[in-house]
Design an enzyme around this catalytic site. Sequence first.
Site, PDB file in Angstrom:
ATOM      1  N   HIS A  17      -4.465  16.661  62.578  1.00  0.00           N
ATOM      2  CA  HIS A  17      -5.806  16.915  63.122  1.00  0.00           C
ATOM      3  C   HIS A  17      -6.730  15.735  62.804  1.00  0.00           C
ATOM      4  CE1 HIS A  17      -4.875  21.440  62.439  1.00  0.00           C
ATOM      5  NE2 HIS A  17      -4.840  21.231  63.741  1.00  0.00           N
ATOM      6  N   LYS A  41      -3.716  34.343  66.942  1.00  0.00           N
ATOM      7  CA  LYS A  41      -3.305  34.071  65.556  1.00  0.00           C
ATOM      8  C   LYS A  41      -4.194  34.830  64.576  1.00  0.00           C
ATOM      9  CE  LYS A  41      -2.085  29.193  66.475  1.00  0.00           C
ATOM     10  NZ  LYS A  41      -2.603  27.819  66.252  1.00  0.00           N
ATOM     11  N   ARG A  90       1.287  17.506  70.782  1.00  0.00           N
ATOM     12  CA  ARG A  90       2.336  17.000  69.895  1.00  0.00           C
ATOM     13  C   ARG A  90       3.669  16.845  70.615  1.00  0.00           C
ATOM     14  NH1 ARG A  90       1.107  21.566  65.696  1.00  0.00           N
ATOM     15  NH2 ARG A  90       1.155  22.508  67.744  1.00  0.00           N
ATOM     16  N   SER A 128      -0.431  23.461  61.256  1.00  0.00           N
ATOM     17  CA  SER A 128      -1.009  24.261  60.169  1.00  0.00           C
ATOM     18  C   SER A 128      -0.007  25.313  59.704  1.00  0.00           C
ATOM     19  CB  SER A 128      -2.282  24.960  60.657  1.00  0.00           C
ATOM     20  OG  SER A 128      -3.244  24.023  61.050  1.00  0.00           O
TER      21      SER A 128
HETATM   22  O1  PNS Z   1      -5.719  25.140  66.885  1.00  0.00           O
HETATM   23  P1  PNS Z   1      -5.418  26.156  67.967  1.00  0.00           P
HETATM   24  O2  PNS Z   1      -5.094  27.503  67.363  1.00  0.00           O
HETATM   25  O3  PNS Z   1      -4.351  25.691  68.927  1.00  0.00           O
HETATM   26  O4  PNS Z   1      -6.786  26.292  68.817  1.00  0.00           O
HETATM   27  C1  PNS Z   1      -6.854  27.172  69.925  1.00  0.00           C
HETATM   28  C2  PNS Z   1      -8.323  27.447  70.293  1.00  0.00           C
HETATM   29  C3  PNS Z   1      -9.079  28.021  69.089  1.00  0.00           C
HETATM   30  C4  PNS Z   1      -8.986  26.142  70.724  1.00  0.00           C
HETATM   31  C5  PNS Z   1      -8.310  28.461  71.493  1.00  0.00           C
HETATM   32  O5  PNS Z   1      -7.669  29.646  71.110  1.00  0.00           O
HETATM   33  C6  PNS Z   1      -9.705  28.760  72.016  1.00  0.00           C
HETATM   34  O6  PNS Z   1     -10.228  28.031  72.833  1.00  0.00           O
HETATM   35  N1  PNS Z   1     -10.313  29.863  71.502  1.00  0.00           N
HETATM   36  C7  PNS Z   1     -11.626  30.295  71.922  1.00  0.00           C
HETATM   37  C8  PNS Z   1     -11.514  31.463  72.915  1.00  0.00           C
HETATM   38  C9  PNS Z   1     -11.312  30.949  74.334  1.00  0.00           C
HETATM   39  O7  PNS Z   1     -12.109  30.181  74.854  1.00  0.00           O
HETATM   40  N2  PNS Z   1     -10.229  31.394  74.959  1.00  0.00           N
HETATM   41  C10 PNS Z   1      -9.902  31.052  76.333  1.00  0.00           C
HETATM   42  C11 PNS Z   1      -9.019  29.853  76.430  1.00  0.00           C
HETATM   43  S1  PNS Z   1      -8.036  30.023  77.847  1.00  0.00           S
END
Ligand code: PNS
Length: 158
Positions: A17, A41, A90, A128
């Site tokens: 990150h 998650k 990645r 993570s």
């Molecule tokens: O580090 P991650 O877990 O891959 O991050 C994913 C994250 C937090 C960026 C994604 O789940 C997100 O955008 N969450 C906010 C809710 C949202 O906007 N969901 C719609 C996306 S299609």
Amino acid sequence: MTKAIYPGSFDPVTKGHLDIIIRASKIMDHVTVSVLENPRKVATFGIEERVEMLELVTKPYSNVEVDYYKGLLIDYAQNNNVKIIIKGLRAMSDFEFEFQMALVNQKLNPAIETLFMMTNNKYSYLSSSIVKEIAGLGGDISSLVPPEVYDIIIRKYQ
Ligand code: PNS
């Protein structure tokens, strides 16, 4: 001024990150690293802990700010008048889901673009979840996470 959001769950922040944050900070005028909830998650670290860890590791970068938001990423970007979302990729295994999220976000607000940055090759295996699995089983995570957050992560598993 080119402003970008680098969103993620950062549960916890890894060297992978941080590599993306540093590279993004070099090509953007301002980067907001924002902790968002990933509904898929269950987080190990609280939002405050994740923000604290990100603040520690981003301290040297004056155009990087840390924030958090509970809600849709696209609403967060719109509320902050940011038109660029940065995501790290990645491997091909990341691509399918990230592609779907980018398209959904594009549908929700076509004015906001998702830009993908390829991982640094040396961190392509890192996540993570891997950090937490190794830490939880008593392994050495010192080469996987920034030194500023090592103790915070280890404490969680003691
Ligand atoms: O580090 P991650 O877990 O891959 O991050 C994913 C994250 C937090 C960026 C994604 O789940 C997100 O955008 N969450 C906010 C809710 C949202 O906007 N969901 C719609 C996306 S299609």
